[in-house]
Design an enzyme around this catalytic site. Structure first.
Site, PDB file in Angstrom:
ATOM      1  N   GLY A   1       1.933   1.957  10.656  1.00  0.00           N
ATOM      2  CA  GLY A   1       2.879   3.064  10.552  1.00  0.00           C
ATOM      3  C   GLY A   1       3.545   3.435  11.865  1.00  0.00           C
ATOM      4  O   GLY A   1       4.197   4.479  11.957  1.00  0.00           O
TER       5      GLY A   1
ATOM      6  N   GLU B   1      -7.254   4.639   7.604  1.00  0.00           N
ATOM      7  CA  GLU B   1      -7.017   6.065   7.328  1.00  0.00           C
ATOM      8  C   GLU B   1      -8.232   6.685   6.630  1.00  0.00           C
ATOM      9  O   GLU B   1      -8.572   7.841   6.875  1.00  0.00           O
ATOM     10  CB  GLU B   1      -5.733   6.231   6.500  1.00  0.00           C
ATOM     11  CG  GLU B   1      -4.499   5.963   7.356  1.00  0.00           C
ATOM     12  CD  GLU B   1      -3.273   5.501   6.593  1.00  0.00           C
ATOM     13  OE1 GLU B   1      -3.230   5.612   5.362  1.00  0.00           O
ATOM     14  OE2 GLU B   1      -2.338   4.990   7.259  1.00  0.00           O
TER      15      GLU B   1
ATOM     16  N   ASN C   1       0.871  -1.175   0.000  1.00  0.00           N
ATOM     17  CA  ASN C   1       0.000   0.000   0.000  1.00  0.00           C
ATOM     18  C   ASN C   1       0.908   1.225   0.000  1.00  0.00           C
ATOM     19  O   ASN C   1       1.480   1.571   1.032  1.00  0.00           O
ATOM     20  CB  ASN C   1      -0.899  -0.015   1.249  1.00  0.00           C
ATOM     21  CG  ASN C   1      -1.728   1.258   1.375  1.00  0.00           C
ATOM     22  OD1 ASN C   1      -1.816   2.052   0.434  1.00  0.00           O
ATOM     23  ND2 ASN C   1      -2.342   1.453   2.540  1.00  0.00           N
ATOM     24  N   TRP C   2       1.029   1.835  -1.166  1.00  0.00           N
ATOM     25  CA  TRP C   2       1.949   2.980  -1.285  1.00  0.00           C
ATOM     26  C   TRP C   2       1.381   4.238  -0.650  1.00  0.00           C
ATOM     27  O   TRP C   2       2.073   5.247  -0.556  1.00  0.00           O
ATOM     28  CB  TRP C   2       2.269   3.237  -2.761  1.00  0.00           C
ATOM     29  CG  TRP C   2       3.390   2.372  -3.289  1.00  0.00           C
ATOM     30  CD1 TRP C   2       3.950   1.285  -2.665  1.00  0.00           C
ATOM     31  CD2 TRP C   2       4.087   2.514  -4.528  1.00  0.00           C
ATOM     32  NE1 TRP C   2       4.946   0.748  -3.443  1.00  0.00           N
ATOM     33  CE2 TRP C   2       5.050   1.496  -4.594  1.00  0.00           C
ATOM     34  CE3 TRP C   2       3.976   3.408  -5.594  1.00  0.00           C
ATOM     35  CZ2 TRP C   2       5.913   1.349  -5.685  1.00  0.00           C
ATOM     36  CZ3 TRP C   2       4.836   3.263  -6.681  1.00  0.00           C
ATOM     37  CH2 TRP C   2       5.797   2.241  -6.725  1.00  0.00           C
ATOM     38  N   LYS C   3       0.104   4.210  -0.280  1.00  0.00           N
ATOM     39  CA  LYS C   3      -0.559   5.415   0.256  1.00  0.00           C
ATOM     40  C   LYS C   3      -0.305   6.591  -0.693  1.00  0.00           C
ATOM     41  O   LYS C   3      -0.234   6.380  -1.899  1.00  0.00           O
ATOM     42  CB  LYS C   3      -0.078   5.703   1.677  1.00  0.00           C
ATOM     43  CG  LYS C   3      -0.148   4.458   2.560  1.00  0.00           C
ATOM     44  CD  LYS C   3      -0.048   4.775   4.012  1.00  0.00           C
ATOM     45  CE  LYS C   3       0.053   3.482   4.795  1.00  0.00           C
ATOM     46  NZ  LYS C   3      -0.216   3.622   6.207  1.00  0.00           N
TER      47      LYS C   3
ATOM     48  N   GLU D   1      -5.920  -5.274  10.157  1.00  0.00           N
ATOM     49  CA  GLU D   1      -4.923  -4.236  10.402  1.00  0.00           C
ATOM     50  C   GLU D   1      -5.232  -3.512  11.709  1.00  0.00           C
ATOM     51  O   GLU D   1      -6.035  -2.550  11.711  1.00  0.00           O
ATOM     52  CB  GLU D   1      -4.933  -3.219   9.261  1.00  0.00           C
ATOM     53  CG  GLU D   1      -4.555  -3.786   7.924  1.00  0.00           C
ATOM     54  CD  GLU D   1      -3.870  -2.730   7.048  1.00  0.00           C
ATOM     55  OE1 GLU D   1      -2.745  -2.997   6.617  1.00  0.00           O
ATOM     56  OE2 GLU D   1      -4.436  -1.660   6.834  1.00  0.00           O
TER      57      GLU D   1
ATOM     58  N   GLY E   1       2.585  -1.273   4.219  1.00  0.00           N
ATOM     59  CA  GLY E   1       2.695   0.139   3.897  1.00  0.00           C
ATOM     60  C   GLY E   1       4.146   0.537   3.693  1.00  0.00           C
ATOM     61  O   GLY E   1       4.711   0.384   2.606  1.00  0.00           O
ATOM     62  N   GLY E   2       4.757   1.030   4.751  1.00  0.00           N
ATOM     63  CA  GLY E   2       6.117   1.581   4.680  1.00  0.00           C
ATOM     64  C   GLY E   2       7.121   0.698   3.947  1.00  0.00           C
ATOM     65  O   GLY E   2       7.860   1.172   3.072  1.00  0.00           O
TER      66      GLY E   2
ATOM     67  N   HIS F   1      -9.782   1.112   4.513  1.00  0.00           N
ATOM     68  CA  HIS F   1      -8.531   1.323   5.259  1.00  0.00           C
ATOM     69  C   HIS F   1      -8.821   2.257   6.442  1.00  0.00           C
ATOM     70  O   HIS F   1      -9.629   3.186   6.322  1.00  0.00           O
ATOM     71  CB  HIS F   1      -7.472   1.937   4.339  1.00  0.00           C
ATOM     72  CG  HIS F   1      -6.091   1.889   4.939  1.00  0.00           C
ATOM     73  ND1 HIS F   1      -5.673   2.804   5.875  1.00  0.00           N
ATOM     74  CD2 HIS F   1      -5.072   1.015   4.765  1.00  0.00           C
ATOM     75  CE1 HIS F   1      -4.430   2.507   6.235  1.00  0.00           C
ATOM     76  NE2 HIS F   1      -4.038   1.427   5.588  1.00  0.00           N
TER      77      HIS F   1
ATOM     78  N   SER G   1       2.901  -2.513  10.227  1.00  0.00           N
ATOM     79  CA  SER G   1       4.341  -2.553  10.467  1.00  0.00           C
ATOM     80  C   SER G   1       4.970  -3.909  10.148  1.00  0.00           C
ATOM     81  O   SER G   1       5.925  -4.327  10.799  1.00  0.00           O
ATOM     82  CB  SER G   1       4.663  -2.135  11.909  1.00  0.00           C
ATOM     83  OG  SER G   1       4.261  -0.784  12.126  1.00  0.00           O
TER      84      SER G   1
END
Ligand code: PEP
Length: 259
Positions: free
Chosen positions: A177, A101, A13-15, A171, A239-240, A99, A218
């Site tokens: 994150g 967010e 997930n590149w956001k 999640e 993500g990251g 998600h 994470s």
């Protein structure tokens, strides 16, 4: 159907990161490093404007292209929205919905997530449905209640055959994150619970055992193998670490049962 017959899905997930112009160089680094198993799928969920570049650069490779959101509407006066048909037209195969967010910053309700899930299934795009509890909810002992009510609402009106095509990502919000990963036991407990809930409260075991359930929060090159080794964890939403080709490749290798 047991774990080895379900798809292993490693989805990035590149956001809201990267530019279309950087996509070819990213894949030039990632693709040669990938050791992907036969039953494993590698997906990069990118911002809408990056989809054509990702589709072009990923052509002929194992990498599949995903989006990060979709409109619940088919078409019309919805300024700024992107429909499932538009995503399908660009060759998008997966799409994240719900998600945390988006639930937090865009007030997305369970009902809206359900409508988005239906829109994606109607367009033949695989939904990656995110569910998960906040730290306050975990500390209050509400994790299983929160997760089951999100799952129940998201699958409202979805037939068993359609449900098998949905991917669920557990999640925990406190792990996204933050660098604070759920332990393998915590992640397995909730992923196993989701499978049992699907089987006993919504569908049946045949349906439930066909659904791929991912863990996200994470996940990185160091902790992926232990998390992905759990009985009910069929992959990861990352993500990251998905922004670093070398780290993402290590996670893909950790999900490769043939390796
Ligand atoms: C995510 O945003 O879905 C996620 C899991 O992020 P991270 O891996 O950075 O925690």
């Amino acid at each position: 159907m047991d774990k080895k017959h379900r798809k292993t899905i490693i989805a990035g997930n590149w956001k809201m990161n990267q530019l279309a112009s950087g996509v070819p160089a990213f894949l030039d680094e990632l693709v040669p490093a990938l050791r992907c198993g036969a039953g494993e799928e590698v997906v990069l969920c990118v911002p809408f404007p990056l989809i054509p570049a990702m589709k072009a650069a990923a052509g002929g490779t194992v990498v599949r292209v995903g989006a990060q959101d979709v409109s619940a509407h088919d078409k019309g006066a919805y300024t700024g929205e992107v429909s499932a048909a538009m995503l399908q037209d660009l060759g998008t195969e997966y799409c994240i919905i719900g998600h945390s967010e988006r639930r937090a910053y865009h007030a997305e309700s369970d009902e809206l997530v359900n409508a988005k899930l239906k829109a994606l299934l109607g367009a033949g795009i695989t939904p990656i449905l995110c569910v998960g509890e906040s730290l306050e909810q975990r500390d209050a002992g509400e994790t299983l209640h929160v997760v089951s009510s999100q799952v129940k609402a998201a699958f409202e009106g979805i037939r068993p055959e359609q449900a098998k095509a949905v991917v669920i990502a557990y999640e925990p919000i406190w792990a996204i994150g933050t660098g604070r990963t759920a332990t393998a036991e915590q992640a397995q407990e909730v992923c196993g619970f989701i499978r049992e809930y699907l089987a006993e409260k919504i569908y049946d075991w045949e349906t439930s055992k066909a659904v791929s359930i991912l863990y996200g929060g994470s996940m990185n090159a160091k902790n992926a193998a232990e998390l992905l080794g759990q009985l009910d964890i069929d992959g990861g939403l990352i993500g990251g670490a998905s922004l670093k080709p070398a780290d993402f490749a290590v996670i893909v290798k950790a999900g490769n049962e043939d390796a």
